[in-house]
Design a protein around this motif. Structure first.
Motif, PDB file in Angstrom:
ATOM      1  N   UNK A  16     -28.699 -60.519  24.933  1.00  0.00           N
ATOM      2  CA  UNK A  16     -27.332 -61.307  25.199  1.00  0.00           C
ATOM      3  C   UNK A  16     -26.089 -60.372  26.484  1.00  0.00           C
ATOM      4  N   UNK A  17     -26.928 -59.431  26.705  1.00  0.00           N
ATOM      5  CA  UNK A  17     -26.178 -58.818  27.786  1.00  0.00           C
ATOM      6  C   UNK A  17     -26.787 -59.041  29.090  1.00  0.00           C
ATOM      7  N   UNK A  18     -25.764 -59.056  29.791  1.00  0.00           N
ATOM      8  CA  UNK A  18     -27.252 -58.888  31.022  1.00  0.00           C
ATOM      9  C   UNK A  18     -27.045 -57.496  31.966  1.00  0.00           C
ATOM     10  N   UNK A  19     -25.965 -56.700  31.943  1.00  0.00           N
ATOM     11  CA  UNK A  19     -25.738 -55.617  32.018  1.00  0.00           C
ATOM     12  C   UNK A  19     -26.729 -54.151  31.099  1.00  0.00           C
ATOM     13  N   UNK A  20     -27.463 -54.697  29.938  1.00  0.00           N
ATOM     14  CA  UNK A  20     -27.871 -54.142  29.589  1.00  0.00           C
ATOM     15  C   UNK A  20     -29.180 -54.405  29.691  1.00  0.00           C
ATOM     16  N   UNK A  21     -29.985 -55.834  30.068  1.00  0.00           N
ATOM     17  CA  UNK A  21     -31.344 -56.371  30.435  1.00  0.00           C
ATOM     18  C   UNK A  21     -31.643 -55.954  31.661  1.00  0.00           C
ATOM     19  N   UNK A  22     -30.529 -56.214  32.402  1.00  0.00           N
ATOM     20  CA  UNK A  22     -30.465 -55.446  33.782  1.00  0.00           C
ATOM     21  C   UNK A  22     -31.521 -54.068  34.056  1.00  0.00           C
ATOM     22  N   UNK A  23     -30.211 -52.905  33.433  1.00  0.00           N
ATOM     23  CA  UNK A  23     -31.095 -51.302  33.125  1.00  0.00           C
ATOM     24  C   UNK A  23     -32.305 -51.550  32.769  1.00  0.00           C
ATOM     25  N   UNK A  24     -32.489 -52.115  31.514  1.00  0.00           N
ATOM     26  CA  UNK A  24     -34.411 -52.206  31.207  1.00  0.00           C
ATOM     27  C   UNK A  24     -35.114 -52.761  32.440  1.00  0.00           C
ATOM     28  N   UNK A  29     -27.619 -57.617  37.237  1.00  0.00           N
ATOM     29  CA  UNK A  29     -26.688 -58.487  36.236  1.00  0.00           C
ATOM     30  C   UNK A  29     -26.579 -59.790  37.418  1.00  0.00           C
ATOM     31  N   UNK A  30     -26.416 -59.277  38.458  1.00  0.00           N
ATOM     32  CA  UNK A  30     -25.807 -60.175  39.313  1.00  0.00           C
ATOM     33  C   UNK A  30     -27.072 -61.058  39.456  1.00  0.00           C
ATOM     34  N   UNK A  31     -28.617 -60.786  39.208  1.00  0.00           N
ATOM     35  CA  UNK A  31     -29.855 -61.405  40.194  1.00  0.00           C
ATOM     36  C   UNK A  31     -30.327 -62.209  38.477  1.00  0.00           C
ATOM     37  N   UNK A  32     -30.362 -61.278  37.607  1.00  0.00           N
ATOM     38  CA  UNK A  32     -30.693 -62.147  36.609  1.00  0.00           C
ATOM     39  C   UNK A  32     -30.051 -63.320  35.876  1.00  0.00           C
TER      40      UNK A  32
END
Length: 302
Positions: A16-24, A29-32
């Protein structure tokens, strides 16, 4: 909407965090955000509620993720069944470094490693358990302490070992020759100890030394405290201090267990069970095949 998009949305739903998921996921985050919005538009349904800069999975989103997880799992099973044996799969293994450093090579010999892209994620066991539960890691290393009240339907486990602990020093220690016999209370009182600030397994403070020794009943002369295992081991190897460590660490690092005086038996934890865990409902065919090999290799080595 494709399988890769579904994987990414499932990941965002867990963090529930675009930044955390983007890093993983090695993306932005924009693409997600674009993938989420595109999927919501195709479904004509909002899956996440926007709260400021944060997002939160809503009820429709929870239903979507449940079906998406099944589709991803079925896709992985299909590819695993028909893909060529030369296909290399990406796999994340999470767990404390005190376990990973010594057990990873035992469960994954070089012949097995050639079949995978392996991402080693050093984290405390509570985080490893959460990642396996949510499908963010395929395998995890934890102790039995972390698995209290965890059902087999949530994660399954392979028991790797029952680990005992001992006081350890290096043969570089100035008093090594005197200490290798049965340790007396007088000798114990003179020893300088190196201890972790927090448990190397769970990251929490467990008493004064956080390594399981009962300092409340028999205090040690703790001269060094570390927030990382590796510099602690380096200090012990150089003969500067003693430490209370799992026996497999003592053996692997070429250290020496001190003689077991009666007082030691009363001050120590009896054992720690080490487990390899995975989530069966999210396990693709290739992971099930790997687990069969791991189980067979462990049985053969006993």
């Amino acid at each position: 909407m494709d399988i890769d998009d579904l994987r990414k949305i499932i990941h965002v739903a867990k963090t529930q965090n675009l930044q955390h998921s983007a890093k993983a996921l090695f993306t932005s985050a924009g693409a997600l955000s674009k993938i989420v919005k595109k999927t919501e538009k195709s479904l004509n349904t909002q899956l996440f509620d926007r709260i400021g800069r944060n997002i939160k999975l809503n009820e429709q989103g929870r239903i979507f993720v449940l079906h998406a997880a099944n589709l991803v799992h079925d896709s992985d099973q299909l590819l695993s069944h028909f893909a060529a044996k030369q296909t290399r799969h990406s796999m994340q293994i999470s767990g404390p470094s005190i376990i990973q450093d010594y057990w990873l090579e035992r469960i994954l010999p070089s012949a097995v490693c050639e079949q995978f892209y392996i991402h080693v994620d050093n984290c405390y066991e509570g985080e490893a358990l959460t990642k396996v539960k949510h499908g963010l890691a395929q395998l995890g290393f934890v102790t039995g302490e972390a698995l209290h009240n965890v059902e087999n339907s949530e994660v399954q486990r392979i028991h790797l070992a029952r680990v005992h602990f001992a006081l350890a020093i290096s043969d570089q220690h100035a008093d090594y020759a005197e200490l290798v016999g049965d340790l007396t209370l007088e000798q114990f009182a003179r020893l300088a100890f190196a201890c972790p600030k927090n448990s190397a397994f769970c990251g929490l403070q467990r008493g004064v030394g956080s390594d399981g020794w009962r300092d409340d009943q028999l205090p040690r002369n703790i001269q060094f405290r570390f927030n990382d295992l590796h510099p602690l081991l380096a200090m012990v190897k150089r003969g500067v201090a003693a430490a209370y460590l799992p026996e497999y660490v003592i053996q692997h690092e070429g250290l020496n267990a001190l003689g077991s005086g009666q007082f030691q038996q009363e001050m120590t934890r009896p054992f720690e069970d080490i487990y390899l865990i995975w989530k069966p409902t999210l396990a693709p065919g290739w992971l099930n095949a790997l687990l069969e090999k791991i189980t067979a290799n462990l049985a053969a080595s006993q």
